[in-house]
Structures are given as C-alpha cells and as structure tokens.
Design a protein around this motif. Structure first.
Motif, PDB file in Angstrom:
ATOM      1  N   LEU A  53       0.847  -1.191   0.000  1.00  0.00           N
ATOM      2  CA  LEU A  53       0.000   0.000   0.000  1.00  0.00           C
ATOM      3  C   LEU A  53       0.882   1.240   0.000  1.00  0.00           C
ATOM      4  O   LEU A  53       2.010   1.201   0.492  1.00  0.00           O
ATOM      5  CB  LEU A  53      -0.854   0.049   1.271  1.00  0.00           C
ATOM      6  CG  LEU A  53      -1.782  -1.109   1.548  1.00  0.00           C
ATOM      7  CD1 LEU A  53      -2.150  -1.161   3.024  1.00  0.00           C
ATOM      8  CD2 LEU A  53      -3.033  -0.952   0.705  1.00  0.00           C
ATOM      9  N   HIS A  55       0.405   5.731   0.563  1.00  0.00           N
ATOM     10  CA  HIS A  55      -0.445   6.914   0.683  1.00  0.00           C
ATOM     11  C   HIS A  55       0.381   8.161   0.388  1.00  0.00           C
ATOM     12  O   HIS A  55       1.613   8.131   0.393  1.00  0.00           O
ATOM     13  CB  HIS A  55      -1.167   6.989   2.033  1.00  0.00           C
ATOM     14  CG  HIS A  55      -0.281   7.150   3.224  1.00  0.00           C
ATOM     15  ND1 HIS A  55      -0.515   6.478   4.390  1.00  0.00           N
ATOM     16  CD2 HIS A  55       0.800   7.907   3.468  1.00  0.00           C
ATOM     17  CE1 HIS A  55       0.382   6.821   5.293  1.00  0.00           C
ATOM     18  NE2 HIS A  55       1.195   7.693   4.750  1.00  0.00           N
ATOM     19  N   PRO A  61      -3.498  11.725   5.001  1.00  0.00           N
ATOM     20  CA  PRO A  61      -2.995  10.950   3.856  1.00  0.00           C
ATOM     21  C   PRO A  61      -4.040  10.026   3.241  1.00  0.00           C
ATOM     22  O   PRO A  61      -4.814   9.382   3.941  1.00  0.00           O
ATOM     23  CB  PRO A  61      -1.838  10.149   4.451  1.00  0.00           C
ATOM     24  CG  PRO A  61      -1.400  10.939   5.633  1.00  0.00           C
ATOM     25  CD  PRO A  61      -2.664  11.542   6.184  1.00  0.00           C
ATOM     26  N   ARG A  62      -4.018   9.992   1.917  1.00  0.00           N
ATOM     27  CA  ARG A  62      -4.951   9.178   1.138  1.00  0.00           C
ATOM     28  C   ARG A  62      -4.178   8.154   0.322  1.00  0.00           C
ATOM     29  O   ARG A  62      -3.107   8.446  -0.182  1.00  0.00           O
ATOM     30  CB  ARG A  62      -5.788  10.069   0.229  1.00  0.00           C
ATOM     31  CG  ARG A  62      -6.645  11.020   1.045  1.00  0.00           C
ATOM     32  CD  ARG A  62      -7.507  11.938   0.192  1.00  0.00           C
ATOM     33  NE  ARG A  62      -8.332  12.777   1.047  1.00  0.00           N
ATOM     34  CZ  ARG A  62      -9.479  12.412   1.594  1.00  0.00           C
ATOM     35  NH1 ARG A  62      -9.959  11.212   1.389  1.00  0.00           N
ATOM     36  NH2 ARG A  62     -10.156  13.245   2.360  1.00  0.00           N
ATOM     37  N   PHE A  63      -4.781   6.973   0.206  1.00  0.00           N
ATOM     38  CA  PHE A  63      -4.133   5.922  -0.564  1.00  0.00           C
ATOM     39  C   PHE A  63      -3.979   6.330  -2.023  1.00  0.00           C
ATOM     40  O   PHE A  63      -4.899   6.879  -2.637  1.00  0.00           O
ATOM     41  CB  PHE A  63      -4.923   4.611  -0.495  1.00  0.00           C
ATOM     42  CG  PHE A  63      -4.784   3.902   0.820  1.00  0.00           C
ATOM     43  CD1 PHE A  63      -3.551   3.409   1.237  1.00  0.00           C
ATOM     44  CD2 PHE A  63      -5.884   3.709   1.633  1.00  0.00           C
ATOM     45  CE1 PHE A  63      -3.425   2.751   2.453  1.00  0.00           C
ATOM     46  CE2 PHE A  63      -5.770   3.048   2.848  1.00  0.00           C
ATOM     47  CZ  PHE A  63      -4.537   2.565   3.257  1.00  0.00           C
ATOM     48  N   ALA A  66      -2.608   0.396  -4.045  1.00  0.00           N
ATOM     49  CA  ALA A  66      -2.881  -0.843  -3.313  1.00  0.00           C
ATOM     50  C   ALA A  66      -2.760  -1.980  -4.313  1.00  0.00           C
ATOM     51  O   ALA A  66      -3.474  -1.991  -5.322  1.00  0.00           O
ATOM     52  CB  ALA A  66      -4.272  -0.825  -2.688  1.00  0.00           C
ATOM     53  N   PHE A  81     -10.068   2.040  -3.299  1.00  0.00           N
ATOM     54  CA  PHE A  81      -8.891   2.372  -2.507  1.00  0.00           C
ATOM     55  C   PHE A  81      -8.377   3.769  -2.843  1.00  0.00           C
ATOM     56  O   PHE A  81      -7.980   4.528  -1.959  1.00  0.00           O
ATOM     57  CB  PHE A  81      -7.756   1.370  -2.762  1.00  0.00           C
ATOM     58  CG  PHE A  81      -7.463   0.465  -1.606  1.00  0.00           C
ATOM     59  CD1 PHE A  81      -7.063   0.958  -0.377  1.00  0.00           C
ATOM     60  CD2 PHE A  81      -7.556  -0.905  -1.752  1.00  0.00           C
ATOM     61  CE1 PHE A  81      -6.777   0.117   0.685  1.00  0.00           C
ATOM     62  CE2 PHE A  81      -7.278  -1.763  -0.708  1.00  0.00           C
ATOM     63  CZ  PHE A  81      -6.883  -1.244   0.520  1.00  0.00           C
ATOM     64  N   SER A  86      -6.039   6.894   4.520  1.00  0.00           N
ATOM     65  CA  SER A  86      -5.367   5.684   4.996  1.00  0.00           C
ATOM     66  C   SER A  86      -5.699   5.377   6.460  1.00  0.00           C
ATOM     67  O   SER A  86      -5.661   4.221   6.864  1.00  0.00           O
ATOM     68  CB  SER A  86      -3.858   5.771   4.791  1.00  0.00           C
ATOM     69  OG  SER A  86      -3.301   6.840   5.509  1.00  0.00           O
ATOM     70  N   ARG A  87      -6.077   6.387   7.236  1.00  0.00           N
ATOM     71  CA  ARG A  87      -6.446   6.150   8.637  1.00  0.00           C
ATOM     72  C   ARG A  87      -7.642   5.208   8.735  1.00  0.00           C
ATOM     73  O   ARG A  87      -7.815   4.501   9.733  1.00  0.00           O
ATOM     74  CB  ARG A  87      -6.727   7.461   9.369  1.00  0.00           C
ATOM     75  CG  ARG A  87      -7.911   8.198   8.864  1.00  0.00           C
ATOM     76  CD  ARG A  87      -8.162   9.524   9.594  1.00  0.00           C
ATOM     77  NE  ARG A  87      -8.937  10.419   8.776  1.00  0.00           N
ATOM     78  CZ  ARG A  87     -10.223  10.287   8.504  1.00  0.00           C
ATOM     79  NH1 ARG A  87     -10.899   9.276   9.005  1.00  0.00           N
ATOM     80  NH2 ARG A  87     -10.844  11.154   7.735  1.00  0.00           N
ATOM     81  N   SER A  89      -8.068   2.545   7.272  1.00  0.00           N
ATOM     82  CA  SER A  89      -7.667   1.140   7.159  1.00  0.00           C
ATOM     83  C   SER A  89      -7.533   0.478   8.526  1.00  0.00           C
ATOM     84  O   SER A  89      -7.579  -0.739   8.630  1.00  0.00           O
ATOM     85  CB  SER A  89      -6.351   1.016   6.396  1.00  0.00           C
ATOM     86  OG  SER A  89      -5.280   1.587   7.136  1.00  0.00           O
ATOM     87  N   ARG A  98      -1.629   2.743  15.185  1.00  0.00           N
ATOM     88  CA  ARG A  98      -1.287   3.048  13.792  1.00  0.00           C
ATOM     89  C   ARG A  98      -0.559   4.379  13.699  1.00  0.00           C
ATOM     90  O   ARG A  98       0.461   4.505  13.025  1.00  0.00           O
ATOM     91  CB  ARG A  98      -2.543   3.079  12.926  1.00  0.00           C
ATOM     92  CG  ARG A  98      -2.273   3.452  11.480  1.00  0.00           C
ATOM     93  CD  ARG A  98      -3.531   4.001  10.792  1.00  0.00           C
ATOM     94  NE  ARG A  98      -3.204   4.589   9.521  1.00  0.00           N
ATOM     95  CZ  ARG A  98      -2.846   5.865   9.345  1.00  0.00           C
ATOM     96  NH1 ARG A  98      -2.772   6.691  10.359  1.00  0.00           N
ATOM     97  NH2 ARG A  98      -2.551   6.312   8.147  1.00  0.00           N
ATOM     98  N   ARG A 118      -6.588  -4.293  11.391  1.00  0.00           N
ATOM     99  CA  ARG A 118      -7.141  -3.513  10.297  1.00  0.00           C
ATOM    100  C   ARG A 118      -8.594  -3.906  10.093  1.00  0.00           C
ATOM    101  O   ARG A 118      -9.050  -4.943  10.561  1.00  0.00           O
ATOM    102  CB  ARG A 118      -6.342  -3.740   9.005  1.00  0.00           C
ATOM    103  CG  ARG A 118      -4.919  -3.182   9.080  1.00  0.00           C
ATOM    104  CD  ARG A 118      -4.951  -1.678   9.300  1.00  0.00           C
ATOM    105  NE  ARG A 118      -3.656  -1.058   9.417  1.00  0.00           N
ATOM    106  CZ  ARG A 118      -3.067  -0.755  10.564  1.00  0.00           C
ATOM    107  NH1 ARG A 118      -3.635  -1.068  11.701  1.00  0.00           N
ATOM    108  NH2 ARG A 118      -1.908  -0.149  10.570  1.00  0.00           N
TER     109      ARG A 118
END
Length: 160
Positions: A53, A55, A61-63, A66, A81, A86-87, A89, A98, A118
């Motif tokens: 993965l 981000h 933060p964004r993915f 993936a 995705f 990402s948080r 997840s 995390r 997760r």
C-alpha cells in the motif's frame, strides 16, 4: 483521486520510486534487483505474495496505491482504494497504535516489525503482520508519501 492517478501509480516510474526508496531506506530489495520498469511494476501489482500500500503526503494521507493482495485483504477494489484516507484502514480502537507507527516512520525514514488490526470494507477485522513501512523519497530527496508492505495476515478471532 482520479482514475488516471491510480493508473499512473501502477506504472514503471512509481515502481522505481517504491523499489529504490525501499532499498535506500530499509537496505533490502523488495523484489529481485534484476527487475526494472514494467516487469517489476506488473509483479508488484498483480503477483506479489505480500500486501503493498502507499499513501500521499496530504494532511490526512490518502491511498494512492494498493496491490491486488492488499485489495483482496481489505475487500476494496482499486478504484475504491484510490483516495481513501489511509487512517480508515485501521480499526477505530487501533488508531493510536497506527499513528505511532506512522510517526516512527516520519522520524526514522522507515519502521519494521509492526503488527496491527485492520478493518475490511465489510467491517470485519484482520491482523496485518510483519509490516515494514518506509518513506517514498525520490533520488532528489523529495518525499511523495509512505508505503507499507505486510507479509502475512490473519483474521481476528478475539477482538480484544
């Protein structure tokens, strides 16, 4: 995030960023060194036996990436995705853990040996284990985000 950005994250340039920053910061190759360009990108995305993965560097933060293994584990498609914070997840009660792991990467460039709970798209929980996370830093020192590889996973049988 647009579909175009998600597709470009699967390209050879992104694979080079993933691989080179991993070797530079972690000290070990993520895939055979002889692989370059499209071969590595295709293998990492479609055939790697681990979840991978990445981000971006935004405040939340964004993915941006993936691979197929991560998509199967989390139950999201590539399109779902792309752009997901990402948080999200991590299970709600695992956010502090995390965040501490991400902070360690921010301070040291990488962190290894993490295990965390997760949450899948359907709400079920699972463990990611043997996790290594590193900064995605290009040859000029510009940070593009962070990536994480998890080499094993299992269902949570006891949520506590």
């Amino acid at each position: 995030m647009s579909d175009r950005a998600a597709v470009s994250a699967r390209g050879a340039d992104f694979a080079t960023l993933l691989l080179d920053s991993h070797v530079r910061l972690v000290g070990t190759p993520l895939c055979p060194q002889r692989w370059r360009e499209g071969e590595a990108a295709d293998w990492l995305y479609g055939r790697a036996p681990f979840g991978l993965l990445a981000h971006d560097t935004s405040a939340d933060p964004r993915f941006i990436y993936a691979n197929r293994t991560a998509q199967r584990c989390f139950g999201y498609s590539e399109a779902e995705f792309a752009g997901l914070p990402s948080r999200l997840s991590a299970a709600p009660d695992a956010q502090e853990d995390r965040d501490a792991f991400v902070a360690a990467v921010d301070q040291q460039g990488f962190a290894d040996g993490y295990r965390g709970r997760r949450v899948r798209k359907d709400g079920s929980l699972f463990w990611i284990e043997n996790v290594c996370m590193w900064d995605l830093v290009d040859a000029d020192g510009h940070k593009h985000g962070q990536a994480a590889v998890f080499r094993s996973w299992s269902d949570v049988t006891d949520p506590s």
